[in-house]
Scaffold this active site. Structure first.
Site, PDB file in Angstrom:
ATOM      1  N   ARG A  82      63.532  13.980  15.390  1.00 52.05           N
ATOM      2  CA  ARG A  82      63.432  13.077  16.548  1.00 52.05           C
ATOM      3  C   ARG A  82      62.237  12.151  16.397  1.00 52.05           C
ATOM      4  NH1 ARG A  82      63.474  15.883  22.337  1.00 52.05           N
ATOM      5  NH2 ARG A  82      61.323  16.356  21.762  1.00 52.05           N
ATOM      6  N   LYS A 184      60.923   9.098  21.987  1.00 48.74           N
ATOM      7  CA  LYS A 184      59.811   9.744  22.695  1.00 48.74           C
ATOM      8  C   LYS A 184      58.544   8.934  22.424  1.00 48.74           C
ATOM      9  CE  LYS A 184      58.714  14.466  23.964  1.00 48.74           C
ATOM     10  NZ  LYS A 184      59.375  14.493  25.280  1.00 48.74           N
ATOM     11  N   GLU A 220      68.143  10.653  33.756  1.00 48.60           N
ATOM     12  CA  GLU A 220      67.267  11.832  33.668  1.00 48.60           C
ATOM     13  C   GLU A 220      66.022  11.563  34.495  1.00 48.60           C
ATOM     14  OE1 GLU A 220      65.204  12.526  29.944  1.00 48.60           O
ATOM     15  OE2 GLU A 220      65.675  10.526  29.232  1.00 48.60           O
TER      16      GLU A 220
HETATM   17  C1  LIG Z   1      60.362  15.238  25.941  1.00 51.30           C
HETATM   18  C2  LIG Z   1      61.347  14.726  26.925  1.00 51.30           C
HETATM   19  C3  LIG Z   1      62.400  15.521  27.408  1.00 51.30           C
HETATM   20  C4  LIG Z   1      62.544  16.982  27.057  1.00 51.30           C
HETATM   21  O1  LIG Z   1      62.782  17.193  25.697  1.00 51.30           O
HETATM   22  P1  LIG Z   1      62.583  18.626  25.025  1.00 51.30           P
HETATM   23  O2  LIG Z   1      62.808  18.368  23.589  1.00 51.30           O
HETATM   24  O3  LIG Z   1      63.585  19.535  25.604  1.00 51.30           O
HETATM   25  O4  LIG Z   1      61.187  19.055  25.353  1.00 51.30           O
HETATM   26  C5  LIG Z   1      63.310  14.952  28.270  1.00 51.30           C
HETATM   27  N1  LIG Z   1      63.207  13.656  28.654  1.00 51.30           N
HETATM   28  C6  LIG Z   1      62.201  12.861  28.231  1.00 51.30           C
HETATM   29  C7  LIG Z   1      62.142  11.462  28.696  1.00 51.30           C
HETATM   30  C8  LIG Z   1      61.244  13.368  27.340  1.00 51.30           C
HETATM   31  O5  LIG Z   1      60.259  12.572  26.925  1.00 51.30           O
END
Ligand SMILES: *Cc1c(COP(=O)(O)O)cnc(C)c1O
Length: 343
Positions: A82, A184, A220
Site C-alpha cells: 500500500r 494513505k 468512510e
Molecule cells: C489507515 C486508514 C484506514 C484503516 O486502514 P487499516 O489498514 O485497516 O489500518 C481507513 N481509512 C483511512 C482513510 C485510513 O487512512
C-alpha cells in the site's frame, strides 16, 4: 530481556519516544542502506519539499506479544504494498517492499523492551512514513526523500468497555473522484481536521463522508472504513475507488466469509439504504480499534439507530472482532502469512 517499567494497562494513544527509529534516505536516484537511529528528531532544509508541496505518505500497523511470548506483527507485506502504491501517486520513489518488511522487523526487535506484554491489551504502534527531504521551490517532485519508522507503545483502544459511538455526516468532502482518497497520505488528513473538530464540538465521535460527486453513497470516515450488516446477516462493505483500502477491512472480509461462513457483499452503498433502516449493525474498522461499533448516525434530518448494536457491538461485529483478534493473538490459526513473527 527486561520490559520497560510502564503502566501497560493504562497507556493512552500518545507518542512516547522509544529506543530506536529506523531511517533510510533516498539520494542520487537510489535508497541508501538504512538502519537504526537513536535520534528521534529530524533536521531539514527550510526548502524541503514536504514543507511546501506536502509530499508525505504513511502507514500504520502494530506489533504485539502472543500468548507464547513471540513478538509478531500483522500482515506487514500489505502495508509495504500500500505504501508503494501511495508513493507512486505522489511521485515519490517506492520503498522496496521486502526492505520495508525487514525494516519493520529490525526496528521492532530493537525496541522489544517497549513491546507491551501479552494480556495487557496494549500494542507497539508502528508508523512507517516517507517525506520529501530534498529542496524544491518550483512545483515539482523533490529528488531526495527520507523513509522512517517510529514505534511507540499505545494502550488498549477499548478502555471503558465496548460502547457504541454516535457519528455524523460530514458537511465537507474527503476525497475527490480520481483524487487521492485511496492512498494513505497526510494531505488527506490535514483537510479532515476541521470537520473532525466540528463533529467533536457537536458531540459526535466521527464523521462519515459521502461520495464527493453526488453525496449519495457512503464512503468512510477520516481514518476508518465502514462495515454494515444487513437484515439477512450479510456483511456489506461500501465500494468506491476513493476509499482507502483498509487492511483490517480486507482481513475482516476473509474472516467473515471463511471463518464465520457469512455472505460478504462489497458494493456501492447508498446512504438512503442506511436511513431507510436496511442495516442492523454498523462499525468502523482500522488497525487501532479493529472495529468500533456505531450505534447511531445523527445529522440534520438524519436519525438512524442500528437496532442490533445501538449500545454496544452487535453480535456480528463482536464475533468479527473476536475472531480477528484471536487470529492476531495466535489463539486460532489464521490464513498463511497473516501473523508475521519478529522475534
Ligand atoms: C489507515 C486508514 C484506514 C484503516 O486502514 P487499516 O489498514 O485497516 O489500518 C481507513 N481509512 C483511512 C482513510 C485510513 O487512512
Amino acid at each position: 530481556m527486561e520490559k520497560k517499567d510502564l503502566d501497560w494497562g493504562n497507556l493512552g494513544f500518545a507518542y512516547m519516544p522509544t529506543s530506536y527509529s529506523y531511517v533510510c534516505n533516498y539520494k542520487d536516484g537510489a535508497w541508501e542502506e538504512g538502519g537504526l537511529t537513536a535520534d528521534h528528531t529530524i533536521t531539514l532544509s527550510e526548502c524541503a519539499g514536504i514543507l511546501h508541496y506536502c509530499q508525505e505518505i504513511f502507514e500504520g500497523l502494530k506489533a504485539y506479544t502472543t500468548e507464547n511470548g513471540d513478538i509478531v506483527c500483522f500482515r506487514p507485506d500489505l502495508n509495504a504494498t500500500r505504501m508503494a502504491d501511495s508513493a507512486e501517486r505522489l511521485v515519490m520513489p517506492p520503498f522496496p517492499e521486502d526492505k520495508f518488511v525487514e525494516a519493520v522487523k529490525m526496528v521492532v526487535e530493537a525496541n522489544k523492551e517497549w513491546v507491551p506484554p501479552y494480556g495487557s491489551g496494549a500494542t507497539l504502534y508502528v508508523r512507517p512514513f516517507m517525506f520529501a527531504s530534498g529542496e524544491v521551490i518550483g512545483v515539482k517532485p523533490a529528488s531526495e526523500y527520507q523513509f522512517r519508522i517510529l514505534v511507540t507503545p499505545v494502550g488498549p483502544y477499548f478502555k471503558g468497555g465496548d460502547t457504541a459511538i454516535t457519528v455524523t455526516i460530514a458537511d465537507y468532502d474527503r476525497a475527490a473522484p480520481r483524487g487521492t482518497g485511496n492512498i494513505k497520505a497526510g494531505l488527506n488528513y490535514a483537510m479532515s481536521l476541521y470537520p473532525y473538530e466540528q463533529a467533536h464540538k457537536n458531540g459526535f465521535a466521527e464523521n462519515i463522508y459521502l461520495d464527493s460527486a453526488t453525496h449519495t453513497y457512503v464512503e468512510e470516515t477520516g481514518g476508518a472504513n465502514v462495515l454494515l450488516v444487513d437484515k439477512n446477516g450479510a456483511l456489506v462493505v461500501p465500494k468506491s475507488p476513493t476509499i482507502l483500502p483498509s487492511i483490517t477491512r480486507r482481513s475482516l472480509m476473509v474472516v467473515a466469509k471463511d471463518y464465520l461462513g457469512m455472505e460478504v457483499i462489497e458494493r456501492p452503498v447508498k446512504f438512503e439504504e442506511i436511513t431507510n433502516g436496511d442495516f442492523v449493525e454498523c462499525g468502523l474498522c482500522g488497525t487501532a480499534a479493529v472495529i468500533s461499533p456505531v450505534g447511531h448516525i445523527k445529522a440534520e434530518g438524519v436519525d438512524v439507530t442500528f437496532p442490533d448494536g445501538a449500545e454496544h457491538s452487535g453480535p456480528v461485529m463482536a464475533k468479527l472482532r473476536q475472531t480477528l483478534t484471536d487470529i492476531q493473538a495466535c489463539k486460532i490459526e489464521g490464513p498463511e502469512g497473516w501473523v508475521c513473527k519478529i522475534c
